[in-house]
Motif scaffolding. Sequence first.
Motif, short mmCIF file in Angstrom:
data_model
loop_
_atom_site.label_atom_id
_atom_site.label_comp_id
_atom_site.label_asym_id
_atom_site.label_seq_id
_atom_site.Cartn_x
_atom_site.Cartn_y
_atom_site.Cartn_z
N LYS A 22 2.60 13.61 -1.95
CA LYS A 22 3.84 13.05 -1.40
C LYS A 22 3.58 11.66 -0.84
O LYS A 22 2.42 11.28 -0.61
N PRO A 23 4.64 10.87 -0.61
CA PRO A 23 4.46 9.56 0.04
C PRO A 23 3.83 9.72 1.42
O PRO A 23 3.91 10.78 2.05
N ALA A 24 3.20 8.68 1.88
CA ALA A 24 2.46 8.74 3.15
C ALA A 24 3.39 8.57 4.34
O ALA A 24 4.37 7.82 4.30
N ALA A 25 3.08 9.30 5.42
CA ALA A 25 3.75 9.08 6.70
C ALA A 25 3.21 7.78 7.29
O ALA A 25 2.00 7.60 7.37
N SER A 26 4.10 6.91 7.69
CA SER A 26 3.68 5.58 8.11
C SER A 26 4.14 5.27 9.53
O SER A 26 5.34 5.18 9.80
N TRP A 27 3.19 5.11 10.42
CA TRP A 27 3.54 4.68 11.77
C TRP A 27 4.12 3.27 11.74
O TRP A 27 4.98 2.92 12.57
N LEU A 28 3.66 2.44 10.80
CA LEU A 28 4.14 1.06 10.73
C LEU A 28 5.61 1.01 10.34
O LEU A 28 6.41 0.28 10.97
N ASP A 29 6.00 1.78 9.32
CA ASP A 29 7.42 1.83 8.93
C ASP A 29 8.27 2.33 10.08
O ASP A 29 9.33 1.75 10.40
N ASP A 30 7.84 3.42 10.71
CA ASP A 30 8.63 4.00 11.80
C ASP A 30 8.69 3.06 13.00
O ASP A 30 9.71 3.00 13.70
N PHE A 31 7.62 2.35 13.24
CA PHE A 31 7.61 1.40 14.36
C PHE A 31 8.58 0.25 14.10
O PHE A 31 9.34 -0.15 15.00
N GLN B 135 -8.11 -2.49 14.63
CA GLN B 135 -9.37 -2.22 13.93
C GLN B 135 -9.25 -1.11 12.90
O GLN B 135 -9.84 -1.20 11.82
N ALA B 136 -8.52 -0.07 13.22
CA ALA B 136 -8.39 1.06 12.29
C ALA B 136 -6.97 1.58 12.34
O ALA B 136 -6.40 1.78 13.42
N SER B 137 -6.40 1.81 11.18
CA SER B 137 -5.04 2.31 11.08
C SER B 137 -4.98 3.30 9.92
O SER B 137 -5.41 2.99 8.81
N ALA B 138 -4.47 4.50 10.17
CA ALA B 138 -4.46 5.56 9.15
C ALA B 138 -3.03 5.91 8.75
O ALA B 138 -2.13 5.99 9.60
N PHE B 139 -2.86 6.14 7.46
CA PHE B 139 -1.57 6.55 6.90
C PHE B 139 -1.78 7.87 6.18
O PHE B 139 -2.54 7.95 5.21
N ARG B 140 -1.10 8.90 6.67
CA ARG B 140 -1.38 10.26 6.24
C ARG B 140 -0.46 10.72 5.12
O ARG B 140 0.76 10.59 5.19
N THR B 141 -1.07 11.26 4.08
CA THR B 141 -0.34 11.99 3.05
C THR B 141 -1.09 13.29 2.80
O THR B 141 -1.88 13.72 3.66
N TYR B 142 -0.88 13.92 1.66
CA TYR B 142 -1.56 15.18 1.35
C TYR B 142 -2.04 15.17 -0.09
O TYR B 142 -1.37 14.64 -0.98
N TYR C 19 1.89 10.16 15.77
CA TYR C 19 1.00 9.05 15.46
C TYR C 19 0.02 8.74 16.59
O TYR C 19 -0.55 7.65 16.64
N SER C 20 -0.19 9.70 17.46
CA SER C 20 -1.06 9.45 18.61
C SER C 20 -2.48 9.08 18.21
O SER C 20 -3.17 8.34 18.91
N THR C 21 -2.93 9.60 17.08
CA THR C 21 -4.30 9.31 16.64
C THR C 21 -4.32 8.56 15.31
O THR C 21 -5.31 8.60 14.58
N SER C 22 -3.23 7.85 15.02
CA SER C 22 -3.16 7.15 13.73
C SER C 22 -3.68 5.73 13.77
O SER C 22 -3.82 5.11 12.71
N LEU C 23 -3.94 5.21 14.95
CA LEU C 23 -4.46 3.84 15.03
C LEU C 23 -5.29 3.66 16.28
O LEU C 23 -5.13 4.38 17.26
N ASP C 24 -6.20 2.72 16.19
CA ASP C 24 -7.11 2.41 17.28
C ASP C 24 -6.62 1.14 17.96
O ASP C 24 -6.61 0.06 17.36
N LEU D 40 0.82 -1.21 0.00
CA LEU D 40 0.00 0.00 0.00
C LEU D 40 0.85 1.25 0.00
O LEU D 40 0.64 2.17 -0.81
N LEU D 41 1.84 1.32 0.89
CA LEU D 41 2.65 2.53 1.00
C LEU D 41 3.56 2.73 -0.20
O LEU D 41 3.82 3.87 -0.61
N ASN D 42 4.06 1.64 -0.78
CA ASN D 42 4.85 1.77 -2.01
C ASN D 42 4.00 2.28 -3.16
O ASN D 42 4.46 3.08 -3.98
N GLU D 43 2.77 1.81 -3.24
CA GLU D 43 1.88 2.27 -4.31
C GLU D 43 1.48 3.73 -4.11
O GLU D 43 1.33 4.48 -5.08
N ILE D 44 1.29 4.15 -2.86
CA ILE D 44 1.00 5.56 -2.61
C ILE D 44 2.17 6.43 -3.06
O ILE D 44 1.98 7.49 -3.67
N ALA D 45 3.40 5.96 -2.79
CA ALA D 45 4.58 6.70 -3.22
C ALA D 45 4.63 6.79 -4.75
O ALA D 45 4.99 7.83 -5.31
#
Length: 762
Positions: free
Chosen positions: A417-426, A530-537, A515-520, A399-404
């Motif tokens: 721009k590519p998405a900021a990813s809590w998963l990558d950073d984690f 349940q919910a995970s968000a990846f932010r771009t613009y 990423y405080s509000t990026s995942l539930d 997903l994140l590679n395709e967004i990029a």
Amino acid sequence: MGLVGRRRGAAVFAAAATAVALMQIVLLVMPTGAQQSNGTSRVVPAEGYCSMYGICAHRSDGKVLNCANSTKAVKLWVSPGSQTADEKQYFDSHLAPFYRIEQLVLATSASDQSEAPTIVNDNNLKLLFQIQKKIDDLRANYSGSVVSLADICLKPLNTDCATQSVLQYFQLDPKNYEDLGIDHAKFCFQHYSSDVTCLSTFQSPVDPSTVLGGFPGSNFTEASAFVITYPVNNKVEKTGQENEKAMAWERAYINLVKEEILPMVLAQNLTLSFSSESSIKDELHRESTADAITIVISYIVMFAYISFTLGDRPSRFSSLFVSSKDVHGPILGYRAVKFIVIAVFVGFAFASIGYFNDLEKYLKVGPPLYFVVKDFNYSSASENTNQICSINQCNSNSLLNEIARQSLSPETSYIAKPAASWLDDFLVWMSPEAFGCCRKFVSGNYCPPDDQPPCCEKDSGSCNPNGVCSNCTTCFLHSDLHNGRPSTTQFKEKLPWFLDALPSSDCSKGGKGAYSTSLDLSGYENGIIQASAFRTYHTPLNKQADYVNSMRAARDFSSQMSKDLQMQIFPYSVFYIFFEQYLSVWKTAIMNICVCLGTVFIVCFVVTSSLWASTIILIVLAMIVLDLMGVMAVLGIQLNAISIVNLVMSIGIAVEFCVHITHAFMTCIGDRENRARQALSTMGASVFSGITLTKLVGVIVLRFAKSEVFVVYYFQMYLALVLIGFLHGLIFLPVVLSLCGPPEKTMKPIEQSQTPPSNEQT
């Protein structure tokens, strides 16, 4: 420090971008409300900023335009069961609703022959500090408690409010400004993310494009407006009381701006515009009652006119029209006049086909775009992690590679721009290579980076005030991971650590704030997030078509990724809730108009028993609708839910201009030319006085409504309908009937069906 600052400010920049984009969006899609201002305002050259930010502006006519967003206003634009409404509800309940936005815009005035001068000078910055002090000192009363901005504002690091202002280059401290001067602000315009002295009170860089306006290119020193944004925490409303505390402060804020800040700004020869999250809710409540008197007067005027025309005294207008038929009818009988009438009316109809609302707006910052993944399975047995991430060993089509990849084609994807990813950073944060990040004491408790003193072990009384933590090791060795990925247990245990870790120089990957509000995390212990968000613009969106196309592109991309990855993915941005209707607005409009026209055609056919006459009425009605849409284009009235309803209603109203003349034409005797003249003679006055003038006097009253909803969508549209219907019914239709009207309707005389009276009875 630059990297740390950028990560700390990621969520805050999203809030500022949301404020800028959201304030403009509402102006694009919502009918502007208006309320009277008690103060005297100057002509506001900053109306461009109102267009850009969609904020509340003092205008030269003394009105205040309130254009701020509110969740209550959402119900005006989508039904509860719509896809966007469901996605918004899911996003708000599982992650977090968008911040409440309070905003001020101070701008310089342009003279007649020159552009607006720069606002970046010593006097204006000192004025800004005075305004900031009033905002900080503002207190509101809520249920016996005192509420300040600090009590409700967004605090990414739980310390200082994330106020977006040019004053942040001085940490909101006037003493720093006295020491550093205005040149420091100009320095920070170019080095806001790299120099530690430019960081805000909440240790985040402040992008000058979010705190300045009216500058060419990147020449921030030539800006003609200061933009101050106060993000306020928002809560999902279930009982309607969740945000009452913030709303109490917002009302006090509005009063402060009107009563104290506005005079200060005007005294400096500047203009002031402002917004509040509560503005539109209060405005909708006000509009529901403010124009009740106007509506009542409109009905009274119509009834008075009807009573006058139906009374013993004949209507002057009716008499005038009847007496003018000797001129009107013969003129329409000339062949050259007929040709001109047909050419003009048909030409207007074809010109109106090109109707499309193309409101050009100015926007510097694209709104945030979130790709939300439902039910992310992070267990070792699942491939979801590699299907989402974009670091080493992740799937190439993740997903994140395709967004990029999509961001490389922003003109079609609308992804900037590519998405900021809590998963990558984690995953990076917990890897052995990042030895300054995921660390633990010998006891197994979390060990903070050395540059975040004091070093205290959880559930232990021992603290090292020097900051250096002893007896700490990295969380994992390479041998502890499987192909560089954590096990289900490791993922579950370390994710809360990551989300609570502050970014710093030793470890810039901490997730707190960014990423405080990026995942539930509700129920995540079971291996499912349940919910995970990846932010771009989104790219900067400058007009209605951009907003609609960007939403469509994001939905198409998410749908394809959901299919390819066998996951539930949907896009979400703050403006989607307002623009969902535009994805199918033309289809909806055409379908409703066609159904209405078809229904009118059937009814006319049943009543007249003439397919010929019904077809002519249908064509004239279609031309009236097309011309009305053309007028909408000229007046800048958008095609939306309100205007579609008006277009459908206009068909029913326009029938009155056509059916009476057509019926009179069918019952008259003679050739088409004479029957057209007779129809005008017998029914023209009734159509003019009984239909045209009756509606005209009622519609004109709406021009004096306080609400611009009535002025735009009812006065302007219905005035145009009355005039267009009148012209088509009394000019175009008679010409068409004289050229190709249906044959006369032959009826057996009544006296022939009865026994003739005897001569004796007479």
